[in-house]
Write a protein that holds these residues in place. Structure first.
Motif, short mmCIF file in Angstrom:
data_model
loop_
_atom_site.label_atom_id
_atom_site.label_comp_id
_atom_site.label_asym_id
_atom_site.label_seq_id
_atom_site.Cartn_x
_atom_site.Cartn_y
_atom_site.Cartn_z
N VAL A 1 -0.91 56.58 -10.12
CA VAL A 1 -1.97 55.40 -9.79
C VAL A 1 -3.02 56.07 -9.62
N GLY A 2 -3.27 56.93 -8.30
CA GLY A 2 -4.77 57.05 -7.40
C GLY A 2 -5.68 58.32 -8.79
N ILE A 3 -4.49 59.14 -9.26
CA ILE A 3 -5.78 59.84 -9.94
C ILE A 3 -6.32 58.89 -11.41
N SER A 4 -6.01 58.05 -12.08
CA SER A 4 -6.31 57.46 -12.97
C SER A 4 -7.04 55.74 -12.53
N THR A 5 -7.05 55.40 -11.79
CA THR A 5 -7.51 54.31 -11.21
C THR A 5 -8.46 54.38 -9.94
N ASP A 6 -8.43 55.73 -9.83
CA ASP A 6 -9.67 55.63 -7.75
C ASP A 6 -10.40 57.22 -8.02
N PHE A 7 -9.00 58.04 -7.78
CA PHE A 7 -10.05 58.92 -8.03
C PHE A 7 -10.81 59.85 -8.73
N SER A 8 -10.70 59.43 -10.43
CA SER A 8 -11.13 59.84 -11.59
C SER A 8 -12.49 58.65 -11.30
N ALA A 9 -12.45 57.69 -11.34
CA ALA A 9 -13.74 56.64 -10.98
C ALA A 9 -14.26 57.08 -9.59
N GLY A 10 -13.36 57.46 -8.72
CA GLY A 10 -15.29 58.45 -7.79
C GLY A 10 -16.02 59.30 -8.50
N VAL A 11 -15.17 60.11 -9.23
CA VAL A 11 -15.84 61.28 -9.70
C VAL A 11 -17.25 60.96 -10.84
N LEU A 12 -16.55 60.14 -11.54
CA LEU A 12 -17.45 58.97 -12.63
C LEU A 12 -18.69 58.91 -11.44
N LEU A 13 -18.54 58.34 -11.21
CA LEU A 13 -20.00 57.84 -10.10
C LEU A 13 -20.97 58.30 -9.51
N ALA A 14 -19.80 59.34 -8.54
CA ALA A 14 -20.71 60.70 -7.72
C ALA A 14 -21.65 61.27 -9.35
N LYS A 15 -21.16 61.35 -10.18
CA LYS A 15 -21.97 61.66 -11.68
C LYS A 15 -23.16 61.56 -11.41
N GLU A 16 -23.23 59.62 -11.72
CA GLU A 16 -24.32 58.79 -11.94
C GLU A 16 -25.27 58.55 -10.70
N ARG B 1 -0.93 56.77 -21.37
CA ARG B 1 -1.28 55.68 -21.93
C ARG B 1 0.37 54.92 -21.38
N GLN B 2 0.71 55.45 -19.76
CA GLN B 2 1.73 54.59 -19.25
C GLN B 2 0.68 53.92 -17.60
N MET B 3 -0.53 54.03 -17.98
CA MET B 3 -0.89 53.06 -16.61
C MET B 3 -1.12 51.19 -17.57
N PRO B 4 -0.83 50.58 -18.16
CA PRO B 4 -0.60 49.37 -18.55
C PRO B 4 0.82 48.85 -18.03
N SER B 5 1.18 50.06 -17.28
CA SER B 5 2.64 49.56 -17.10
C SER B 5 2.80 49.99 -15.51
N LEU B 6 2.14 50.36 -14.72
CA LEU B 6 1.74 50.85 -13.45
C LEU B 6 0.99 50.00 -12.95
N LEU B 7 0.01 48.77 -13.47
CA LEU B 7 -1.33 48.23 -13.03
C LEU B 7 -0.62 47.15 -11.84
N TRP B 8 0.75 47.33 -12.21
CA TRP B 8 1.66 46.35 -10.97
C TRP B 8 1.08 47.33 -9.77
N LEU B 9 1.18 48.38 -9.55
CA LEU B 9 1.07 49.67 -8.51
C LEU B 9 -0.16 48.99 -8.03
N VAL B 10 -1.28 48.96 -8.62
CA VAL B 10 -2.50 49.39 -7.98
C VAL B 10 -2.76 48.85 -6.17
N PRO B 11 -2.40 47.24 -6.13
CA PRO B 11 -2.79 47.34 -4.76
C PRO B 11 -2.55 47.55 -3.87
N LEU B 12 -0.46 47.98 -3.99
CA LEU B 12 -0.20 49.14 -2.86
C LEU B 12 -0.80 49.76 -3.10
#
Length: 390
Positions: A188-203, A342-353
């Motif tokens: 969850v951290g890789i797909s929803t946090d780390f990669s988002a930060g890389v993309l924003l840093a790029k811009e 593909r696994q992300m939808p089933s892991l969304l509930w873990l994002v707040p934790l």
């Protein structure tokens, strides 16, 4: 007095929440820009030169799905390349996997190298320093031993290096979770946090000025210009440091449109926390200012604090709902659409934790300089590793 202190704390929590929501929106914007650019450049130009490539893969121990990851590198739709595996110990079990690979792909140019002389505290980089001199070709690709790639991987990452102004190509990655909660939280951290930060840093920074260990593609001359891997043998974040030093030569670091994959270990919660703490202290050592600023991106923890301090006020519940919606939207755009996880939808509930744990790790990262890596303990100072004597 207490009343005024609580009001001040609520104000701080509100500002933190607004800052976090703004960050989520900016991440969604940067992700949509990346998606648009990827669609426009979906095909590799027929005029690309596709130079011969040496793939360097340092080894230490085995990883989940290691053999399948190695096999994916042998199935490249690319004219000419070699794969060199390097380990510091001739009894490393990963070398047995390489021997199986050689038997399975006899037509591929595959070599293994034992590098017993350790040049610094980062054994992976020490191995790479030994591997470069035996590489046949001047275009080099380094990626971690657990990385699995698609058949067009080399074509996509080598094409940007036709431009002499480009000094390095790197790429995003997604993690395939194991069966444990720790492994899922890591994914969850890789797909929803780390990669988002890389993309924003790029811009925000007009391009990226660092590399990711999932892929580092560069020319031999750029490596030599920064002193070779020998200059990096004591750094923990060697991928970051290599990209930063190449970027400092007035060369671009390109983020390729391809996404690679890693199969995550079945982390226990303790091992997950140790891994996160090592990563956090590594980033803190590489980008101290940016790392401190991460507190402004943690919208959900701030919203939860506001809810607690306001004693469950209606406005606090509404703000938490808006924050959660923005955060999950960012998770879907980056994780599902950019990384095609593909696994992300089933892991969304873990994002707040996961976000609350991120705050705990952020605080803990300032409590010391010790990191645990591959079975050994080190202290970290100015990005460099020092071994702790047991």
């Amino acid at each position: 007095m207490l009343h005024h202190a609580i009001r001040a704390a609520v104000t701080v929590a509100l500002l933190g929440t607004f800052s976090g929501v703004a960050y989520y929106v900016l991440c969604i914007w940067s992700a949509t820009k990346f998606l648009r650019a990827r669609r426009l450049g979906a095909s590799v130009s027929a005029n690309s030169s596709f130079p011969p490539v040496s793939i360097l893969k340092p080894l230490k121990g085995t990883d989940p799905e290691m053999h399948e990851s190695f096999r994916s590198h042998c199935r490249q739709d690319y004219p000419r390349y070699e794969i060199i595996f390097g380990a510091s110990d001739r009894d490393d079990p990963a070398l047995a996997v390489v021997e199986r690979l050689k038997a399975e792909f006899p037509h591929r140019d595959i070599r293994s190298l034992v590098c017993p002389q350790v040049l610094g505290t980062n054994v992976k980089v020490s191995n790479l320093a030994h591997m470069v001199p035996v590489a046949k070709y001047d275009h080099l690709v380094v990626n971690d031993s657990d990385i699995q790639v698609s058949a067009d991987y080399l074509r996509r990452i080598m094409a940007p290096l036709d431009d002499p102004k480009v000094g390095m190509v790197t790429c995003l990655y997604r993690g395939v979770a194991g069966p444990t909660l720790g492994s899922r939280l890591e994914a969850v951290g890789i797909s929803t946090d780390f990669s988002a930060g890389v993309l924003l840093a790029k811009e925000l920074e007009g391009g990226i000025r660092f590399g990711l260990g999932s892929t580092l593609a560069f020319r031999r001359r750029e490596l030599q210009s920064i002193g070779g891997f020998e200059a990096l043998v004591d750094y923990l974040a060697d991928d970051y440091e290599l990209g930063a030093r190449i970027a400092a030569q007035s060369l671009e670091v390109k983020l390729a449109p391809v996404v690679v994959e890693t199969h995550l270990p079945a982390y226990s919660l303790r091992r997950f926390f140790e891994h996160q703490l090592r990563w956090a202290r590594s980033v803190r050592g590489s980008r101290a200012g940016g790392y401190f600023g991460l507190i402004l991106t943690m919208g959900i923890p701030w919203a939860l604090l506001g809810l607690l301090l306001s004693r469950g006020a209606n406005w606090a519940w509404a703000l938490l709902g808006v924050t959660l919606a923005a955060r999950l939207c960012m998770a879907v755009v980056v994780g599902r659409h950019v990384l095609q996880d593909r696994q992300m939808p089933s892991l969304l509930w873990l994002v707040p934790l996961r976000d609350v744990i991120t705050l705990v790790v952020w605080v803990a990262s300032y409590a010391g300089h010790k990191v645990h890596w591959r079975g050994d303990d080190f202290y970290l100072k100015d990005g460099k590793l020092g071994r702790i004597n047991s």
